[in-house]
Design a protein around this motif. Sequence first.
Motif, PDB file in Angstrom:
ATOM      1  N   GLY A  23       7.309  19.227 -15.096  1.00  0.00           N
ATOM      2  CA  GLY A  23       6.485  20.328 -15.559  1.00  0.00           C
ATOM      3  C   GLY A  23       5.064  20.361 -15.062  1.00  0.00           C
ATOM      4  N   ARG A  24       4.696  19.462 -14.173  1.00  0.00           N
ATOM      5  CA  ARG A  24       3.327  19.438 -13.646  1.00  0.00           C
ATOM      6  C   ARG A  24       3.300  18.679 -12.333  1.00  0.00           C
ATOM      7  NH1 ARG A  24       1.012  14.499 -13.895  1.00  0.00           N
ATOM      8  NH2 ARG A  24       1.807  12.969 -15.394  1.00  0.00           N
ATOM      9  N   PRO A  25       2.260  18.873 -11.542  1.00  0.00           N
ATOM     10  CA  PRO A  25       2.130  18.079 -10.320  1.00  0.00           C
ATOM     11  C   PRO A  25       1.689  16.652 -10.628  1.00  0.00           C
ATOM     12  CG  PRO A  25       0.222  19.488 -10.602  1.00  0.00           C
ATOM     13  CD  PRO A  25       1.181  19.862 -11.697  1.00  0.00           C
ATOM     14  N   SER A  26       1.821  15.781  -9.658  1.00  0.00           N
ATOM     15  CA  SER A  26       1.248  14.440  -9.767  1.00  0.00           C
ATOM     16  C   SER A  26      -0.265  14.534  -9.626  1.00  0.00           C
ATOM     17  CB  SER A  26       1.797  13.520  -8.669  1.00  0.00           C
ATOM     18  OG  SER A  26       3.193  13.386  -8.749  1.00  0.00           O
ATOM     19  N   THR A  27      -0.978  13.596 -10.215  1.00  0.00           N
ATOM     20  CA  THR A  27      -2.424  13.520 -10.020  1.00  0.00           C
ATOM     21  C   THR A  27      -2.724  12.566  -8.864  1.00  0.00           C
ATOM     22  OG1 THR A  27      -2.764  11.626 -11.490  1.00  0.00           O
ATOM     23  CG2 THR A  27      -2.755  13.838 -12.499  1.00  0.00           C
ATOM     24  N   PRO A  28      -3.878  12.706  -8.228  1.00  0.00           N
ATOM     25  CA  PRO A  28      -4.262  11.746  -7.190  1.00  0.00           C
ATOM     26  C   PRO A  28      -4.238  10.301  -7.682  1.00  0.00           C
ATOM     27  CG  PRO A  28      -5.664  13.666  -7.048  1.00  0.00           C
ATOM     28  CD  PRO A  28      -4.846  13.840  -8.297  1.00  0.00           C
ATOM     29  N   ASP A  29      -4.666  10.071  -8.931  1.00  0.00           N
ATOM     30  CA  ASP A  29      -4.668   8.707  -9.464  1.00  0.00           C
ATOM     31  C   ASP A  29      -3.255   8.138  -9.585  1.00  0.00           C
ATOM     32  OD1 ASP A  29      -7.413   8.536  -9.633  1.00  0.00           O
ATOM     33  OD2 ASP A  29      -7.500   9.157 -11.729  1.00  0.00           O
ATOM     34  N   GLU A  30      -2.285   8.977  -9.910  1.00  0.00           N
ATOM     35  CA  GLU A  30      -0.903   8.496 -10.011  1.00  0.00           C
ATOM     36  C   GLU A  30      -0.364   8.081  -8.644  1.00  0.00           C
ATOM     37  OE1 GLU A  30       0.647  10.942 -13.954  1.00  0.00           O
ATOM     38  OE2 GLU A  30       0.576  11.974 -12.011  1.00  0.00           O
ATOM     39  N   ILE A  31      -0.720   8.817  -7.612  1.00  0.00           N
ATOM     40  CA  ILE A  31      -0.327   8.431  -6.253  1.00  0.00           C
ATOM     41  C   ILE A  31      -0.987   7.099  -5.898  1.00  0.00           C
ATOM     42  CG2 ILE A  31      -0.299   9.109  -3.835  1.00  0.00           C
ATOM     43  CD1 ILE A  31       1.333  10.965  -5.685  1.00  0.00           C
ATOM     44  N   ALA A  32      -2.271   6.973  -6.218  1.00  0.00           N
ATOM     45  CA  ALA A  32      -3.001   5.742  -5.909  1.00  0.00           C
ATOM     46  C   ALA A  32      -2.414   4.548  -6.646  1.00  0.00           C
ATOM     47  CB  ALA A  32      -4.482   5.912  -6.272  1.00  0.00           C
ATOM     48  N   ASN A  33      -1.991   4.733  -7.891  1.00  0.00           N
ATOM     49  CA  ASN A  33      -1.393   3.627  -8.651  1.00  0.00           C
ATOM     50  C   ASN A  33      -0.158   3.079  -7.961  1.00  0.00           C
ATOM     51  OD1 ASN A  33      -3.308   3.815 -10.699  1.00  0.00           O
ATOM     52  ND2 ASN A  33      -2.057   5.152 -11.979  1.00  0.00           N
ATOM     53  N   LEU A  34       0.686   3.970  -7.475  1.00  0.00           N
ATOM     54  CA  LEU A  34       1.899   3.534  -6.784  1.00  0.00           C
ATOM     55  C   LEU A  34       1.548   2.797  -5.495  1.00  0.00           C
ATOM     56  CD1 LEU A  34       4.955   3.433  -6.339  1.00  0.00           C
ATOM     57  CD2 LEU A  34       4.816   5.761  -5.405  1.00  0.00           C
ATOM     58  N   ILE A  35       0.619   3.347  -4.737  1.00  0.00           N
ATOM     59  CA  ILE A  35       0.224   2.724  -3.470  1.00  0.00           C
ATOM     60  C   ILE A  35      -0.365   1.333  -3.714  1.00  0.00           C
ATOM     61  CG2 ILE A  35      -1.447   2.881  -1.573  1.00  0.00           C
ATOM     62  CD1 ILE A  35      -0.950   5.926  -1.608  1.00  0.00           C
ATOM     63  N   ALA A  36      -1.185   1.199  -4.746  1.00  0.00           N
ATOM     64  CA  ALA A  36      -1.813  -0.098  -5.039  1.00  0.00           C
ATOM     65  C   ALA A  36      -0.763  -1.140  -5.398  1.00  0.00           C
ATOM     66  CB  ALA A  36      -2.824   0.044  -6.169  1.00  0.00           C
ATOM     67  N   PHE A  37       0.236  -0.747  -6.176  1.00  0.00           N
ATOM     68  CA  PHE A  37       1.299  -1.699  -6.506  1.00  0.00           C
ATOM     69  C   PHE A  37       2.031  -2.153  -5.250  1.00  0.00           C
ATOM     70  CE2 PHE A  37       5.887  -2.293  -7.192  1.00  0.00           C
ATOM     71  CZ  PHE A  37       5.835  -3.491  -7.886  1.00  0.00           C
ATOM     72  N   ILE A  38       2.394  -1.204  -4.389  1.00  0.00           N
ATOM     73  CA  ILE A  38       3.112  -1.547  -3.160  1.00  0.00           C
ATOM     74  C   ILE A  38       2.270  -2.465  -2.279  1.00  0.00           C
ATOM     75  CG2 ILE A  38       4.039  -0.604  -1.006  1.00  0.00           C
ATOM     76  CD1 ILE A  38       4.788   1.910  -2.670  1.00  0.00           C
ATOM     77  N   ALA A  39       0.962  -2.220  -2.248  1.00  0.00           N
ATOM     78  CA  ALA A  39       0.070  -3.029  -1.410  1.00  0.00           C
ATOM     79  C   ALA A  39      -0.131  -4.432  -1.949  1.00  0.00           C
ATOM     80  CB  ALA A  39      -1.277  -2.339  -1.273  1.00  0.00           C
ATOM     81  N   SER A  40       0.134  -4.629  -3.229  1.00  0.00           N
ATOM     82  CA  SER A  40      -0.149  -5.916  -3.862  1.00  0.00           C
ATOM     83  C   SER A  40       0.952  -6.935  -3.618  1.00  0.00           C
ATOM     84  CB  SER A  40      -0.325  -5.722  -5.374  1.00  0.00           C
ATOM     85  OG  SER A  40       0.934  -5.535  -6.010  1.00  0.00           O
ATOM     86  N   ASP A  41       0.629  -8.191  -3.901  1.00  0.00           N
ATOM     87  CA  ASP A  41       1.613  -9.259  -3.750  1.00  0.00           C
ATOM     88  C   ASP A  41       2.746  -9.158  -4.770  1.00  0.00           C
ATOM     89  OD1 ASP A  41       0.126 -10.236  -1.657  1.00  0.00           O
ATOM     90  OD2 ASP A  41      -0.921 -11.743  -2.857  1.00  0.00           O
ATOM     91  N   ARG A  42       2.557  -8.336  -5.815  1.00  0.00           N
ATOM     92  CA  ARG A  42       3.622  -8.120  -6.795  1.00  0.00           C
ATOM     93  C   ARG A  42       4.834  -7.463  -6.150  1.00  0.00           C
ATOM     94  NH1 ARG A  42       3.083  -9.967 -12.321  1.00  0.00           N
ATOM     95  NH2 ARG A  42       0.852 -10.233 -12.696  1.00  0.00           N
ATOM     96  N   ALA A  43       4.611  -6.768  -5.037  1.00  0.00           N
ATOM     97  CA  ALA A  43       5.692  -6.075  -4.335  1.00  0.00           C
ATOM     98  C   ALA A  43       6.121  -6.851  -3.096  1.00  0.00           C
ATOM     99  CB  ALA A  43       5.243  -4.668  -3.956  1.00  0.00           C
ATOM    100  N   GLY A  44       6.071  -8.156  -3.184  1.00  0.00           N
ATOM    101  CA  GLY A  44       6.203  -9.019  -2.019  1.00  0.00           C
ATOM    102  C   GLY A  44       7.472  -8.914  -1.214  1.00  0.00           C
ATOM    103  N   THR A  45       8.580  -8.440  -1.787  1.00  0.00           N
ATOM    104  CA  THR A  45       9.810  -8.301  -1.004  1.00  0.00           C
ATOM    105  C   THR A  45      10.204  -6.846  -0.797  1.00  0.00           C
ATOM    106  OG1 THR A  45      11.216  -8.495  -2.979  1.00  0.00           O
ATOM    107  CG2 THR A  45      10.717 -10.526  -1.759  1.00  0.00           C
TER     108      THR A  45
END
Length: 259
Positions: free
Chosen positions: A221-243
């Motif tokens: 029912g709504r678009p994504s916000t820029p912050d929501e996109i950034a949250n996903l990118i930050a997780f992927i960039a982090s060591d938490r997403a190591g594999t």
Amino acid sequence: MNSFITLEGKRALVTSGTRGAGAATVRLFEELGARVLTTARTRPPEMSEAQFVAADLTDSGGCAEVAEAVRERLGGVDVVVHMLGGSSAPAGGYRALDDVEWQKEIDLNLMPAIRLDRALLPGMEAQGAGVVIHVTSIQSQLPLPEATTAYAAAKAALSTYSKSLSKQVSPNGVRVVRVSPGWIETESAVELARRLASEHGVDVQQGKQMIMDSLGGVPIGRPSTPDEIANLIAFIASDRAGTITGTEYVIDGGTVPTA
């Protein structure tokens, strides 16, 4: 500081980081401890010269300037986020797209990532670690024939290139991941909604609904916000997403249907 993820000590390049999801990503990366360099054609007044490189990435020389700045200012790079993208093609479908328009879309949405990766990946492979994030688009799966044919095709090429690259460099410690947004509520998106609302004599919320309807609907029912996109990118960039590598994360409020 977010206790779940950290980018402490990471050196990052974020292209097109002066507005929208790019600016949100730069802010979040810095909050999480990264040293960030970003680039666009023009530096906004609020951004320091130390964290910015003015360059036109649709040109090979501009990409070379940014790659050199990364090496000089950061001493190398751990995370590259290819946020740059967009479309200036006229409406009218394939009939409106001559060779010049096609080349513009390719030069903006595909070639900057290829050129910067080619310049920066050898250093990442040599250090045995790194993350490359290509921001693609759901338009590669759901193109709008009247408006986004060339843009969608260029983003689809970026996605295929990204997958192939992941196969080559992941064994050397470099992860390559795609983030595929749907409609993001950026300044330009809101301005489009206002324009549509004015043209059709409705309010801005109805203008937004017209945009969502043109995409086939956004179930959330709504678009994504820029912050929501950034949250996903930050997780992927982090060591938490190591594999996590070689895959694509769609963030579109459910727009793309399951086949």
